[in-house]
Design a protein around this motif. Structure first.
Motif, PDB file in Angstrom:
ATOM      1  N   MET A   1       0.839  -1.190   0.000  1.00 19.33           N
ATOM      2  CA  MET A   1       0.000   0.000   0.000  1.00 19.33           C
ATOM      3  C   MET A   1       0.879   1.247   0.000  1.00 19.33           C
ATOM      4  SD  MET A   1      -3.077   0.914   2.659  1.00 19.33           S
ATOM      5  CE  MET A   1      -1.937   0.946   4.039  1.00 19.33           C
ATOM      6  N   SER A  13      -4.285   5.948  -4.519  1.00 25.10           N
ATOM      7  CA  SER A  13      -4.603   4.703  -3.842  1.00 25.10           C
ATOM      8  C   SER A  13      -6.024   4.743  -3.297  1.00 25.10           C
ATOM      9  CB  SER A  13      -3.611   4.447  -2.707  1.00 25.10           C
ATOM     10  OG  SER A  13      -3.965   3.288  -1.987  1.00 25.10           O
ATOM     11  N   ALA A  16      -8.474   4.463  -6.252  1.00 27.47           N
ATOM     12  CA  ALA A  16      -8.488   3.113  -6.812  1.00 27.47           C
ATOM     13  C   ALA A  16      -9.162   2.130  -5.867  1.00 27.47           C
ATOM     14  CB  ALA A  16      -7.058   2.660  -7.120  1.00 27.47           C
ATOM     15  N   ARG A  17      -8.944   2.302  -4.567  1.00 24.48           N
ATOM     16  CA  ARG A  17      -9.563   1.413  -3.582  1.00 24.48           C
ATOM     17  C   ARG A  17     -11.087   1.584  -3.557  1.00 24.48           C
ATOM     18  NH1 ARG A  17      -5.848   2.809   1.530  1.00 24.48           N
ATOM     19  NH2 ARG A  17      -7.314   1.475   2.681  1.00 24.48           N
ATOM     20  N   GLU A  19     -12.896   2.684  -6.163  1.00 23.86           N
ATOM     21  CA  GLU A  19     -13.439   2.265  -7.453  1.00 23.86           C
ATOM     22  C   GLU A  19     -13.601   0.753  -7.559  1.00 23.86           C
ATOM     23  OE1 GLU A  19     -14.733   3.872  -9.915  1.00 23.86           O
ATOM     24  OE2 GLU A  19     -14.360   5.861  -9.108  1.00 23.86           O
ATOM     25  N   ARG A  20     -12.761  -0.015  -6.865  1.00 20.05           N
ATOM     26  CA  ARG A  20     -12.820  -1.464  -7.037  1.00 20.05           C
ATOM     27  C   ARG A  20     -13.839  -2.115  -6.097  1.00 20.05           C
ATOM     28  NH1 ARG A  20     -10.473  -1.482  -1.777  1.00 20.05           N
ATOM     29  NH2 ARG A  20      -9.390  -3.441  -1.335  1.00 20.05           N
ATOM     30  N   LEU A  21     -14.449  -1.332  -5.186  1.00 18.61           N
ATOM     31  CA  LEU A  21     -15.406  -1.910  -4.242  1.00 18.61           C
ATOM     32  C   LEU A  21     -16.747  -2.215  -4.910  1.00 18.61           C
ATOM     33  CD1 LEU A  21     -14.871   0.342  -1.083  1.00 18.61           C
ATOM     34  CD2 LEU A  21     -13.980  -1.963  -1.496  1.00 18.61           C
ATOM     35  N   GLU A 227     -13.712   0.070   3.940  1.00 19.60           N
ATOM     36  CA  GLU A 227     -13.476  -1.263   3.384  1.00 19.60           C
ATOM     37  C   GLU A 227     -13.939  -2.360   4.348  1.00 19.60           C
ATOM     38  OE1 GLU A 227      -9.548  -0.505   0.583  1.00 19.60           O
ATOM     39  OE2 GLU A 227      -9.318  -0.563   2.763  1.00 19.60           O
ATOM     40  N   PRO A 241      -9.003  -7.074  -5.785  1.00 28.29           N
ATOM     41  CA  PRO A 241      -7.683  -6.412  -5.734  1.00 28.29           C
ATOM     42  C   PRO A 241      -7.769  -4.983  -6.247  1.00 28.29           C
ATOM     43  CG  PRO A 241      -7.795  -7.920  -7.586  1.00 28.29           C
ATOM     44  CD  PRO A 241      -9.036  -8.159  -6.785  1.00 28.29           C
ATOM     45  N   VAL A 242      -6.861  -4.143  -5.766  1.00 23.00           N
ATOM     46  CA  VAL A 242      -6.788  -2.753  -6.201  1.00 23.00           C
ATOM     47  C   VAL A 242      -6.074  -2.687  -7.542  1.00 23.00           C
ATOM     48  CG1 VAL A 242      -5.948  -0.433  -5.664  1.00 23.00           C
ATOM     49  CG2 VAL A 242      -6.761  -1.937  -3.833  1.00 23.00           C
ATOM     50  N   GLU A 244      -4.946   0.201 -10.229  1.00 23.04           N
ATOM     51  CA  GLU A 244      -4.862   1.633 -10.553  1.00 23.04           C
ATOM     52  C   GLU A 244      -4.695   1.776 -12.060  1.00 23.04           C
ATOM     53  OE1 GLU A 244      -2.353   3.975  -8.104  1.00 23.04           O
ATOM     54  OE2 GLU A 244      -2.650   2.742  -6.329  1.00 23.04           O
TER      55      GLU A 244
END
Length: 460
Positions: A1, A13, A16-17, A19-21, A227, A241-242, A244
């Motif tokens: 991280m 970060s 991106a974190r 957006e992926r949820l 999260e 997974p994150v 970017e």
């Protein structure tokens, strides 16, 4: 991280974190808190559509004076939207969001306690100030916590609470007006502000905004809790997974403020949004604020005018649902132009139907079409606007667009009061139709598409 000390890395970060949820009940609960206020705001503002005729009769107001009264809320909204946007970009979304509730609740309560039209106007301005604070912050918060693949749909659904609130206001007036009068309606509408103020304490600050302004430890802490709550909502399974996939401008190049709205890459967007909001709201509020009063003037009794207005407003529900689907299926720009042109055509035909006292079935049919496109238009406005600015200036950009729109909404009801004696109802609705056409042309020429793109990508 990424290291917390590395501001740029933390910023990307966090984005991106988020957006992926996947969307879970946790994000939907946060969305619901924002949407609840939207619903009650709509009830407060929409109540004037159903009460204006009765207030005009009690105080013996001319058409011009009634137009001024109807416009008073929008003066407050103009000020609230501009000020709140800048404050939210400087001090955070959550605290400014809470303060708006105080102005909203006090304003509505005092409207109900007003015994002169002057006092009523003053407190409608206070009420409008609180409402104006709501809009840019609510848009920004939903945009910043919902991933790109769902963002347009959820903001469109958020705006869908507007027709629901408008319909609820009509139902409340229809059943309670004979019992408590128009003053009692305003007092009743002040009560939900206390509930919303308490519930909003559970809203987290936007981690995107915290990272953007350099409060990296707070951003990391809130993002981690975010999260964890999403993971709990998923039953404890691992999060995706994150990845970017986008980059943004270096931190040194980022300066927030009003001038940011006209920097390279943003001036065209700002001009487009200001034209869109001004003419869309000029047409919308110029027409809908007067709907009940115009029907009464055309010869319909008070209860029938309220009933017909509620009935045609039901079309707003499928209107915003269709718009929410089309935003993701087709895109923001095309959907916006379609809804504006549909509003223009249907408003023109509704105006002719109302002025000629046609059979109620024809009037309702024209009104249903008009409200379908009008509320679909609102869904696009609120989905599209916050996507066009970077996080550092999102609330400011949304606030000033909304504020410019409130100038249109301030002028709309007043202009109707001035031209109604001269041009009649058909002239009023023709003016509204032309306003929507101008807004559609601006979007068609100057608009950009944002469908499916992360906020950080669009901001480039």
């Amino acid at each position: 991280m990424s290291s917390i000390a590395d501001g740029s890395s933390v910023r990307y970060s966090i984005a991106a974190r988020l957006e992926r949820l996947p969307m879970t009940n946790y994000q939907r609960a946060l969305f619901g808190i924002i949407a609840t206020a939207w619903f009650f705001d709509s009830m407060d503002l929409g109540a004037m559509t159903f009460l204006l005729g009765s207030i005009r009769t009690e105080f013996g107001l001319s058409a011009t004076q009634a137009g001024l009264l109807a416009s008073s809320s929008f003066l407050g909204m103009f000020l609230g939207a501009a000020i709140a946007g800048m404050l939210a970009d400087k001090f955070g979304r959550k605290p400014v969001f809470q303060v708006s509730m105080v102005f909203w609740g006090v304003g509505s309560l005092m409207c109900g306690l007003s015994d002169t039209v002057t006092m009523l106007m003053i407190y409608r301005v206070v009420l409008g100030f609180g409402m104006g604070m709501e809009f840019p912050i609510g848009q920004s918060m939903v945009s910043e916590i919902v991933p790109a693949k769902s963002r347009g749909r959820y903001i469109a659904i958020l705006e869908g609470f507007w027709p629901l609130g408008f319909i609820a206001a009509g139902i409340l007036v229809y059943f309670m007006m004979p019992i408590v009068g128009w003053r009692g309606i305003f007092i009743m509408l002040a009560v939900p502000s206390v509930f919303v103020f308490i519930v909003r304490r559970h809203m987290p600050e936007s981690p995107r905004w915290l990272a953007e302004v350099g409060r990296h430890e707070e951003a990391e802490s809130i993002m981690t809790r975010f999260e964890q709550r999403v993971r709990q909502a998923l039953g404890g399974i691992a999060l995706p997974p994150v990845v970017e996939t986008f980059k943004a401008a270096p931190a040194a190049a980022r300066k927030a403020g009003f001038a940011d709205l006209f920097r390279e890459g943003y001036a065209r967007r700002t001009i487009m949004l200001w034209i869109l909001w001004f003419f869309a709201l000029l047409g919308y509020y110029g027409l809908t604020t007067w709907l009940g009063a115009l029907l009464q003037q055309a010869g319909y009794e008070v209860t029938k005018s309220v009933f017909y207005t509620i009935l045609i407003s039901l079309a707003g529900i499928p209107g915003f649902i269709f718009s929410a689907w089309l935003l993701e299926a087709w895109g923001r720009k095309g959907t916006c132009v379609l809804m504006l042109l549909g509003s223009a055509v249907s408003a023109y035909f509704y105006g002719n139907a109302a002025s000629n006292l046609v059979a109620p079935g024809q009037l309702i049919a024209a009104g249903l079409c008009m409200q379908f496109f009008l509320f679909g238009m609102w869904s696009v406005l609120y989905a599209y606007t916050p996507e066009l600015y970077a996080t550092r200036s999102r609330a400011t950009g949304s606030g000033f667009a909304s504020s410019i729109g409130r100038v249109g909404s301030l002028l709309g009801p007043y202009i109707v009061g001035v031209i109604l004696p001269v041009a009649g109802q058909s002239g009023v609705f023709t003016l509204g139709a032309l306003s929507f056409v101008v807004a559609a042309i601006a979007v068609a020429i100057l608009g950009v598409e944002t469908k499916g793109r992360a906020l950080e990508e669009v901001s480039q």
